[in-house]
Structure formats: structure tokens, C-alpha cells
Motif scaffolding. Sequence first.
Motif, mmCIF file in Angstrom:
data_model
loop_
_atom_site.group_PDB
_atom_site.id
_atom_site.type_symbol
_atom_site.label_atom_id
_atom_site.label_comp_id
_atom_site.label_asym_id
_atom_site.label_seq_id
_atom_site.Cartn_x
_atom_site.Cartn_y
_atom_site.Cartn_z
ATOM 1 N N ARG A 138 -10.461 -0.909 -7.854
ATOM 2 C CA ARG A 138 -10.119 -1.454 -9.346
ATOM 3 C C ARG A 138 -11.517 -2.069 -9.126
ATOM 4 O O ARG A 138 -11.932 -2.339 -10.525
ATOM 5 N N ASP A 156 -6.609 -1.481 -5.637
ATOM 6 C CA ASP A 156 -4.857 -1.513 -5.850
ATOM 7 C C ASP A 156 -4.055 -0.949 -4.559
ATOM 8 O O ASP A 156 -4.215 -0.531 -3.590
ATOM 9 N N TYR A 205 -2.739 -5.070 -2.814
ATOM 10 C CA TYR A 205 -4.167 -4.929 -2.733
ATOM 11 C C TYR A 205 -4.758 -5.596 -1.475
ATOM 12 O O TYR A 205 -4.900 -5.799 -0.967
#
Length: 139
Positions: A120, A114, A47
Amino acid sequence: LRHDDEDDLAVAKLSKSQMQATNFLPLNADKPGSQLDVRRYLTPGKYTIVAYLSPYDEPSTSLEPRLVQLSQVRNDIAVRTVNINRPGVEGVDWQSPIMQNAQIQKLPYFLIYDPAQNLRAKGRPAYEGVMQWLRELPN
């Protein structure tokens, strides 16, 4: 966006492997206020939090050390910071081209990508996500 400016940034000179090995990376530390394509600096398989900060914004400055800690504690998270302030601008640089382009109304401003490098969350949902990760940190 003029890419020639971005190529002058110190981070643009890092190799992909160096970039991916660096969990906390201030993207435009050497040229604050410089615009850049943050997607160039995402870390595949992790991430990636992109944090837009100003040295004159108290929440930004108090969050930065926590973001460093997050990137050290969590192997699945990389943090990239963008200083929105142009040199010589005292106070939060609301007129910064970065702010205008990203249509940022409030700092700190976050994007979360992500591990597959898809965006995201951004803005408030991203802020909530980052705060949740920070709350989980050991004190």
C-alpha cells in the motif's frame, strides 16, 4: 536473492500459524544484514509494517520500542523488522545488499502491506502512515 540463506534464518523455521500469531517479529535478528523476501512474513488479515532499521541509526533505535507497542495495542497491525547492518559493520551499513536491493536512501524505511497483502505504501508515504499510527498510541 539466494533463498538458501533465507531458509537458514530462525524466522524461516516458524510455521505459518506461529508467524501470524506473532505481531512483532524481527526477521533477521539471528543473521543481521541477511536479505530476505519480506512477503513471506506478512500477516493475512492485518496491516503489516515492514521496518528497515539499523542499530546505528538513532531514529531507528528510538522507533523500535514504539513499534513493539503498536503491535501490542493494535490487533490489526503486525510489525516485521529488518536489520540492514551486516555483522562487523560499525555505523549505518549503507553498502548493505539489503539497502542496495531495496534502493533505500534513508532510514528508518517502511513498507506497509494491507490485510490482503498488497503493498500500500513505501518510503515517505509509508513513514507518514506509521508515524500517524504511532501518534495515536496511548502514552
